[in-house]
Write an enzyme that holds these catalytic residues in place. Structure first.
Site, PDB file in Angstrom:
ATOM      1  N   TYR A   1       0.768  -1.426   0.280  1.00 35.42           N
ATOM      2  CA  TYR A   1       0.093  -0.302  -0.392  1.00 35.42           C
ATOM      3  C   TYR A   1       0.846   0.591   0.183  1.00 35.42           C
ATOM      4  O   TYR A   1       0.791   1.720  -0.945  1.00 35.42           O
ATOM      5  CB  TYR A   1      -0.591   0.176   0.781  1.00 35.42           C
ATOM      6  CG  TYR A   1      -1.865   0.834   1.390  1.00 35.42           C
ATOM      7  CD1 TYR A   1      -2.832   1.318   0.612  1.00 35.42           C
ATOM      8  CD2 TYR A   1      -1.630   1.976   2.492  1.00 35.42           C
ATOM      9  CE1 TYR A   1      -3.562   2.460   0.569  1.00 35.42           C
ATOM     10  CE2 TYR A   1      -2.510   3.186   2.453  1.00 35.42           C
ATOM     11  CZ  TYR A   1      -3.942   3.174   1.394  1.00 35.42           C
ATOM     12  OH  TYR A   1      -4.737   4.087   1.280  1.00 35.42           O
TER      13      TYR A   1
ATOM     14  N   VAL B   1     -11.253   3.267  14.387  1.00 37.88           N
ATOM     15  CA  VAL B   1     -12.928   3.215  14.978  1.00 37.88           C
ATOM     16  C   VAL B   1     -14.222   2.916  15.004  1.00 37.88           C
ATOM     17  O   VAL B   1     -14.587   2.527  15.764  1.00 37.88           O
ATOM     18  CB  VAL B   1     -12.932   5.165  14.332  1.00 37.88           C
ATOM     19  CG1 VAL B   1     -14.455   5.811  14.250  1.00 37.88           C
ATOM     20  CG2 VAL B   1     -11.478   6.181  14.585  1.00 37.88           C
TER      21      VAL B   1
END
Ligand code: UDP
Length: 318
Positions: free
Chosen positions: A146, A189
């Protein structure tokens, strides 16, 4: 305002679907390209009713042709869990996606915005991170598909700009959260909120002292659109994020208190190459885009908790 034809690659994902909604709200014609690997129909089902919206199932590693005015490239799995599942595909998507979309921009003279990432800074030894910092990236670790894929894409954007004068815009997105994150997204989150609402253990990695800076999705989309409409001379890279740093332990505590959950916090091994700290310096975004993230972490978490509560209805949330 002039109606534009806008291509959003990765438009059925978390950020992409919010962006499509914003652009349609401004009266533009929006074409969403997505191969639906991490995007979902659920995210765009309301948008499908709008005659100015089209979904095209397409993989950006293949060429695509459509005459358009603007291109936003968000096509790439962005959660560590997803991008590490098929790392070769991640690298291909990042590089070939950028390549084919730049070719499209070149053909039609379209403006093109690349969603780069704070991951280009790797495990930073400069803090907070400014755009002038070149980063500290492991080129062969589990995150490199990534990190290096996104760095290669940035490099390609600037070479197209230098060689063909393509009007490029590069933003580096720091951790973002909000409604429409996938239930299986795996990012911290959404994962902590879902664990708290289900009464499951909250899995903090390491001792929870590593930091991140979280920006609410609405603020992020605002910055992306401002960047696309900035002066031609503004090409980036520009950091987009909210410069309030929290530890993962603090995040777990805040999620527990906002949800009123009685989940326990448990500690798991820290994954390799997990950055120790991350916080954007957003002086450039403030100056060039007159942008400021307005949503506090408390407000954004409340929105996100209520979104996941409704997603989990029927699962007997606590
Ligand atoms: N993290 C955690 N527990 C989890 C998932 C993530 O403590 O169940 C930590 C992770 O180690 C990292 C931070 O949360 O330090 C942010 O992880 P995320 O996957 O959201 O994105 P990253 O910023 O690492 O790309």
């Amino acid at each position: 305002m002039e109606m534009k034809r806008i291509l959003v690659a990765g438009g059925a994902g978390f950020l992409g679907s919010h962006l499509c909604e914003r652009l349609l709200g401004k009266g533009h014609e929006v074409r969403c390209l997505d191969n639906m690997r991490t995007g979902s129909l659920e995210n765009i089902k309301e948008l499908m009713r709008n005659p100015k919206f089209t979904l095209v199932e397409h993989d950006v590693t293949d060429p695509y042709d459509w005459e358009c005015d603007e291109i936003y490239n968000l096509a790439c799995p962005a959660s560590p869990v997803h991008y590490q599942k098929d790392p070769i595909y991640t690298m291909k998507t990042s590089f070939l996606g950028a390549y084919w979309l730049l070719e499209l921009a070149r053909k039609y003279g379209a403006r093109i915005l690349q969603c780069s990432t704070s991951e280009v800074y790797g495990n930073p030894d400069v803090h907070p991170q400014k755009e002038s910092y070149f980063g500290n990236v492991n080129p062969h670790g589990i995150r490199s598909c990534y990190d290096e894929g996104k760095r290669a894409a940035e490099s390609l954007f600037f070479d197209y700009h230098r060689k063909y004068q393509i009007p490029i815009k590069v933003v580096r997105i720091f951790n973002t959260y909000g409604t429409k994150m996938a239930m299986n997204d795996g990012r911290v989150v959404s994962k902590f909120i879902i664990q708290a609402l289900r009464g499951e253990d909250i899995t903090v990695y390491g001792d929870g002292s590593q930091t991140r800076s979280f920006c609410y999705v609405d603020d992020l989309i605002d910055a992306m659109v401002r960047m696309m409409h900035s002066e031609d001379s503004v090409v980036g890279p520009v950091n987009i994020g909210r410069p309030e740093e929290v530890t993962m332990q603090e995040l777990a505590d805040r999620v527990l208190s906002l949800t009123g959950s009685s989940s326990q916090v448990v500690y798991h091994e820290l994954p390799s190459d997990d950055p120790v700290k991350r916080c954007p310096d957003i002086s450039l975004a403030r100056e060039l885009l007159q942008w400021e993230p307005n949503t506090t972490l408390e407000q954004g978490l409340l929105e996100t908790v209520s979104y996941f509560r409704s997603q989990l209805e029927g699962e007997s949330p606590c």
